[in-house]
Design a protein around this motif. Structure first.
Motif, PDB file in Angstrom:
ATOM      1  N   VAL A  72       1.001  -1.248  -0.233  1.00 14.45           N
ATOM      2  CA  VAL A  72       0.511  -0.262   0.050  1.00 14.45           C
ATOM      3  C   VAL A  72       0.764   1.320  -0.172  1.00 14.45           C
ATOM      4  CG1 VAL A  72      -2.026   1.282   0.761  1.00 14.45           C
ATOM      5  CG2 VAL A  72      -2.193  -1.272   0.658  1.00 14.45           C
ATOM      6  N   THR A  73       1.161   1.487  -1.319  1.00 17.63           N
ATOM      7  CA  THR A  73       2.113   3.346  -1.962  1.00 17.63           C
ATOM      8  C   THR A  73       1.160   4.335  -1.654  1.00 17.63           C
ATOM      9  OG1 THR A  73       1.147   2.658  -3.227  1.00 17.63           O
ATOM     10  CG2 THR A  73       3.355   1.053  -3.368  1.00 17.63           C
ATOM     11  N   PRO A  74       1.757   5.365  -1.161  1.00 13.73           N
ATOM     12  CA  PRO A  74       1.085   6.688  -0.893  1.00 13.73           C
ATOM     13  C   PRO A  74      -0.021   7.296  -1.817  1.00 13.73           C
ATOM     14  CG  PRO A  74       2.898   6.829   0.198  1.00 13.73           C
ATOM     15  CD  PRO A  74       3.360   5.672  -0.743  1.00 13.73           C
ATOM     16  N   ASP A  75       0.428   6.516  -2.772  1.00 15.22           N
ATOM     17  CA  ASP A  75      -0.653   6.683  -4.126  1.00 15.22           C
ATOM     18  C   ASP A  75      -1.578   5.980  -4.387  1.00 15.22           C
ATOM     19  OD1 ASP A  75       1.018   8.574  -5.811  1.00 15.22           O
ATOM     20  OD2 ASP A  75       1.872   7.363  -7.056  1.00 15.22           O
ATOM     21  N   LYS A  76      -1.691   4.407  -3.598  1.00 14.08           N
ATOM     22  CA  LYS A  76      -2.385   3.772  -3.072  1.00 14.08           C
ATOM     23  C   LYS A  76      -3.682   3.946  -1.971  1.00 14.08           C
ATOM     24  CE  LYS A  76      -4.118  -0.626  -3.538  1.00 14.08           C
ATOM     25  NZ  LYS A  76      -4.531  -0.932  -5.328  1.00 14.08           N
ATOM     26  N   VAL A  77      -2.842   4.033  -1.389  1.00 12.04           N
ATOM     27  CA  VAL A  77      -3.709   5.279   0.090  1.00 12.04           C
ATOM     28  C   VAL A  77      -4.397   6.464  -0.765  1.00 12.04           C
ATOM     29  CG1 VAL A  77      -3.798   6.480   2.086  1.00 12.04           C
ATOM     30  CG2 VAL A  77      -2.338   4.899   2.089  1.00 12.04           C
ATOM     31  N   ARG A  78      -4.082   7.822  -1.794  1.00 13.11           N
ATOM     32  CA  ARG A  78      -4.385   8.507  -2.129  1.00 13.11           C
ATOM     33  C   ARG A  78      -5.779   7.684  -2.768  1.00 13.11           C
ATOM     34  NH1 ARG A  78       0.143  10.944  -2.115  1.00 13.11           N
ATOM     35  NH2 ARG A  78       1.156  10.469  -4.169  1.00 13.11           N
ATOM     36  N   ARG A  79      -5.673   7.284  -3.398  1.00  8.86           N
ATOM     37  CA  ARG A  79      -6.622   6.546  -4.639  1.00  8.86           C
ATOM     38  C   ARG A  79      -7.939   5.525  -3.511  1.00  8.86           C
ATOM     39  NH1 ARG A  79      -8.633   2.340  -6.759  1.00  8.86           N
ATOM     40  NH2 ARG A  79      -6.623   0.465  -5.593  1.00  8.86           N
ATOM     41  N   LEU A  80      -7.594   5.214  -2.859  1.00  8.11           N
ATOM     42  CA  LEU A  80      -8.131   4.865  -1.636  1.00  8.11           C
ATOM     43  C   LEU A  80      -9.111   5.645  -1.257  1.00  8.11           C
ATOM     44  CD1 LEU A  80      -6.748   1.301  -0.349  1.00  8.11           C
ATOM     45  CD2 LEU A  80      -7.819   1.392  -1.251  1.00  8.11           C
ATOM     46  N   ARG A  81      -8.281   7.394  -1.028  1.00  4.94           N
ATOM     47  CA  ARG A  81      -9.104   7.774  -0.454  1.00  4.94           C
ATOM     48  C   ARG A  81     -10.145   8.923  -1.014  1.00  4.94           C
ATOM     49  NH1 ARG A  81      -5.098  10.876   3.785  1.00  4.94           N
ATOM     50  NH2 ARG A  81      -7.172  11.625   4.442  1.00  4.94           N
ATOM     51  N   ARG A  82      -9.539   8.789  -2.397  1.00  8.52           N
ATOM     52  CA  ARG A  82     -10.986   9.342  -3.356  1.00  8.52           C
ATOM     53  C   ARG A  82     -11.937   8.431  -3.331  1.00  8.52           C
ATOM     54  NH1 ARG A  82      -9.583  10.786 -10.303  1.00  8.52           N
ATOM     55  NH2 ARG A  82     -11.404  12.093  -9.786  1.00  8.52           N
ATOM     56  N   LEU A  83     -11.767   7.184  -3.400  1.00 10.34           N
ATOM     57  CA  LEU A  83     -13.029   5.995  -3.549  1.00 10.34           C
ATOM     58  C   LEU A  83     -13.896   6.155  -2.380  1.00 10.34           C
ATOM     59  CD1 LEU A  83     -10.811   3.520  -4.776  1.00 10.34           C
ATOM     60  CD2 LEU A  83     -12.675   4.516  -6.588  1.00 10.34           C
ATOM     61  N   ALA A  84     -12.780   5.821  -1.393  1.00  7.95           N
ATOM     62  CA  ALA A  84     -13.959   6.479  -0.030  1.00  7.95           C
ATOM     63  C   ALA A  84     -15.584   6.993  -0.159  1.00  7.95           C
ATOM     64  CB  ALA A  84     -13.323   6.265   1.246  1.00  7.95           C
ATOM     65  N   GLY A  85     -14.548   8.508  -0.616  1.00  4.44           N
ATOM     66  CA  GLY A  85     -15.078   9.561  -0.531  1.00  4.44           C
ATOM     67  C   GLY A  85     -16.051   9.525  -1.122  1.00  4.44           C
ATOM     68  N   LEU A  86     -16.050   8.863  -3.002  1.00  2.00           N
ATOM     69  CA  LEU A  86     -16.913   8.428  -3.684  1.00  2.00           C
ATOM     70  C   LEU A  86     -18.430   7.896  -2.853  1.00  2.00           C
ATOM     71  CD1 LEU A  86     -14.624   8.498  -7.073  1.00  2.00           C
ATOM     72  CD2 LEU A  86     -16.256  10.739  -6.214  1.00  2.00           C
ATOM     73  N   TRP A  87     -17.377   6.498  -2.195  1.00  2.00           N
ATOM     74  CA  TRP A  87     -18.830   5.615  -1.981  1.00  2.00           C
ATOM     75  C   TRP A  87     -19.725   6.302  -0.834  1.00  2.00           C
ATOM     76  CZ3 TRP A  87     -20.451   4.091   2.572  1.00  2.00           C
ATOM     77  CH2 TRP A  87     -21.336   2.416   3.180  1.00  2.00           C
ATOM     78  N   LEU A  88     -19.408   7.349   0.219  1.00  2.00           N
ATOM     79  CA  LEU A  88     -19.534   7.950   1.049  1.00  2.00           C
ATOM     80  C   LEU A  88     -20.635   9.014   0.706  1.00  2.00           C
ATOM     81  CD1 LEU A  88     -16.540   9.022   3.236  1.00  2.00           C
ATOM     82  CD2 LEU A  88     -18.903   7.316   4.025  1.00  2.00           C
ATOM     83  N   ALA A  89     -20.613  10.210  -0.521  1.00  2.00           N
ATOM     84  CA  ALA A  89     -20.946  10.663  -0.705  1.00  2.00           C
ATOM     85  C   ALA A  89     -22.375  10.370  -1.481  1.00  2.00           C
ATOM     86  CB  ALA A  89     -20.368  11.803  -2.102  1.00  2.00           C
ATOM     87  N   GLY A  90     -22.585   8.874  -1.893  1.00  2.00           N
ATOM     88  CA  GLY A  90     -23.427   8.327  -2.373  1.00  2.00           C
ATOM     89  C   GLY A  90     -24.363   7.399  -1.161  1.00  2.00           C
ATOM     90  N   GLN A  91     -24.140   8.336   0.267  1.00  6.05           N
ATOM     91  CA  GLN A  91     -25.158   6.884   1.315  1.00  6.05           C
ATOM     92  C   GLN A  91     -25.714   8.297   2.312  1.00  6.05           C
ATOM     93  OE1 GLN A  91     -24.507   3.603   1.419  1.00  6.05           O
ATOM     94  NE2 GLN A  91     -23.141   4.366  -0.674  1.00  6.05           N
ATOM     95  N   ASP A  92     -27.267   7.426   2.132  1.00  7.00           N
ATOM     96  CA  ASP A  92     -27.398   8.500   3.195  1.00  7.00           C
ATOM     97  C   ASP A  92     -27.240   8.242   4.698  1.00  7.00           C
ATOM     98  OD1 ASP A  92     -29.256   8.906   1.244  1.00  7.00           O
ATOM     99  OD2 ASP A  92     -30.499   7.243   1.200  1.00  7.00           O
TER     100      ASP A  92
END
Length: 122
Positions: A72-92
């Motif tokens: 898990v590189t810093p780039d991978k962590v950044r990508r995971l954070r972005r994806l997590a944010g997108l998932w969270l944005a779609g949740q109630d």
């Protein structure tokens, strides 16, 4: 034992990771969530603390590519954070906290798979 494909090894590791999370009391909300920017392996909830837990699963059959920390590189962590944010944005549901974990599953060295769970990698 017949040799497994990379996809089968990955699926096995992911299933073992999900079972591990459930033994910790987490509830699995989604698996292999995809969007145009990538994929989240497992999304779980710790209802006791109202924490959304995004889990990257790394399955290995050898140490050739390094351990969980190297996966898990810093780039991978950044990508995971972005994806997590997108998932969270779609949740109630509102979450009190968000966490990114990494679970490493080592298959083949011992009779039972070895599981390494790193919590809150960021």
């Amino acid at each position: 034992m017949t040799s497994l494909t990379r996809a089968e090894i990955g699926a096995l590791g992911e299933q073992l990771a999900v079972e591990h999370l459930r033994t910790l009391g987490l509830v699995v909300l989604d698996r292999n969530w995809r969007c145009r920017y990538g994929e989240l392996d497992v999304i779980a909830a710790d209802d006791a603390t109202r924490t959304a837990v995004f889990v990257e699963v790394k399955t290995r059959t050898s140490d050739r590519f390094g351990g969980v920390q190297q996966a898990v590189t810093p780039d991978k962590v950044r990508r995971l954070r972005r994806l997590a944010g997108l998932w969270l944005a779609g949740q109630d549901k509102g979450w009190a906290a968000v966490r990114i974990d990494v679970i490493g599953v080592r298959i083949g060295r011992q009779r039972t798979p070895e599981i390494t769970h790193l919590q809150a990698v960021v």
